[in-house]
Design a protein around this motif. Structure first.
Motif, short mmCIF file in Angstrom:
data_model
loop_
_atom_site.label_atom_id
_atom_site.label_comp_id
_atom_site.label_asym_id
_atom_site.label_seq_id
_atom_site.Cartn_x
_atom_site.Cartn_y
_atom_site.Cartn_z
N TYR A 66 0.72 -1.17 0.05
CA TYR A 66 0.04 0.20 0.05
C TYR A 66 0.80 1.42 -0.05
O TYR A 66 2.02 1.25 0.79
CB TYR A 66 -0.88 0.10 1.50
N VAL B 119 -0.20 7.91 0.27
CA VAL B 119 -1.82 7.58 0.43
C VAL B 119 -2.25 7.45 1.87
O VAL B 119 -3.28 8.00 2.46
CB VAL B 119 -2.43 6.72 -0.55
N CYS B 120 -1.32 6.49 2.60
CA CYS B 120 -1.65 6.39 4.16
C CYS B 120 -1.55 7.90 4.82
O CYS B 120 -2.47 7.99 5.64
CB CYS B 120 -0.80 5.38 4.59
N LEU C 82 -4.64 9.95 4.09
CA LEU C 82 -5.73 9.53 5.05
C LEU C 82 -5.50 10.05 6.66
O LEU C 82 -6.72 10.49 7.09
CB LEU C 82 -5.67 8.25 4.80
N TYR D 270 -13.89 5.56 5.88
CA TYR D 270 -12.61 6.02 5.43
C TYR D 270 -11.86 4.55 4.94
O TYR D 270 -11.09 4.47 4.17
CB TYR D 270 -11.66 6.68 6.37
N LYS E 87 -13.42 3.33 2.01
CA LYS E 87 -13.24 4.10 0.86
C LYS E 87 -11.69 3.89 0.18
O LYS E 87 -11.32 4.01 -0.89
CB LYS E 87 -13.47 5.53 1.19
N TYR E 88 -10.85 3.93 1.27
CA TYR E 88 -9.11 4.01 1.01
C TYR E 88 -8.66 2.65 0.60
O TYR E 88 -7.60 2.08 0.55
CB TYR E 88 -8.56 4.45 2.02
N PRO F 185 -6.54 2.62 -3.31
CA PRO F 185 -5.90 3.87 -3.39
C PRO F 185 -6.02 4.60 -4.65
O PRO F 185 -5.96 5.87 -4.39
CB PRO F 185 -4.31 3.54 -3.11
N ALA G 223 -9.58 6.36 -4.07
CA ALA G 223 -9.74 7.23 -2.97
C ALA G 223 -8.70 8.41 -3.07
O ALA G 223 -9.04 9.53 -2.75
CB ALA G 223 -9.30 6.57 -1.87
N ASP G 224 -7.53 8.46 -3.96
CA ASP G 224 -6.61 9.44 -3.90
C ASP G 224 -6.49 9.86 -5.28
O ASP G 224 -6.02 9.12 -6.20
CB ASP G 224 -5.17 8.77 -3.22
#
Length: 198
Positions: free
Chosen positions: A85, A89-90, A93, A126, A129-130, A133, A136-137
């Motif tokens: 992952y 992106v983490c 979030l 969240y 959704k994530y 990635p 979401a991003d």
């Protein structure tokens, strides 16, 4: 690529206090889920306790990465993800969750809060959704589209090079082109060969 947990904690006097958490342990066997969830809660609490105020870090635990963000006011968030992952992106979030949490939950409730007393329900949404990635991003989506475009462009260049090799055969066999035109074509071909794509 998968997210397993998303937690919000308060780093005050030790131990760090879990305020809210969401878990996705559906990929584990039914009998392991409770143990895995407890281990994630323990790990996130330990990571927050050992992280300095105003810091960000990624901690590897076996095949998982724990990304932590601790604000200077003691509010912290941790996401547990697999190693594939994207870390950027983490952290995006985590920033979003911390900002929204601090707007919706009074700061005075943080030191004594528990998951039962804190009214914040967005973590499950969240976490869901994530999971992907790309969806979401926006930056990840643009990067994926650029990668796809590069692949298409690379394939197109290979096709052009194959076509160019066939064009060489046609030029050498042509009786219509004069010797000077053939020499010009060969010279241009040599000059352009430095730019061949592998």
């Amino acid at each position: 690529m998968r997210l397993y947990s998303l937690s919000v904690l308060y780093k005050g006097a030790p131990p760090a206090r879990l305020l809210k958490a969401a878990y996705d342990v559906s990929s584990f066997s039914f009998f392991q889920r409770a143990s895995v969830q407890e281990f994630m809660a323990f790990t996130t609490q330990l990571i927050v306790e050992r992280s300095a105020l105003g810091s960000r870090a990624s901690v590897r635990e076996q095949e998982y990465l724990c990304h932590v963000c601790v604000r200077s006011d003691g509010l912290a968030a941790v996401v547990v993800a697999d190693t594939e992952y994207p870390p950027r992106v983490c952290f995006t979030l985590l920033d979003k969750v911390l900002e929204e949490f601090s707007r919706q939950v009074r700061r005075g409730d943080w030191p004594a809060g528990t998951p039962a007393t804190i009214d914040y329900t967005a973590l499950d949404g969240y976490l869901s959704k994530y999971q992907n990635p790309r969806d979401a991003d926006p930056m990840t989506k643009v990067q994926a589209e650029l990668d796809e475009t590069k692949i298409i462009l690379h394939n197109t260049m290979e096709s052009l090079l194959e076509r160019g090799e066939k064009l060489d055969d046609l030029v050498s066999k042509s009786e219509v082109l004069g010797a000077q035109s053939k020499a010009f074509y060969k010279t241009a071909r040599k000059q352009n060969s430095c730019c061949a794509i592998m």
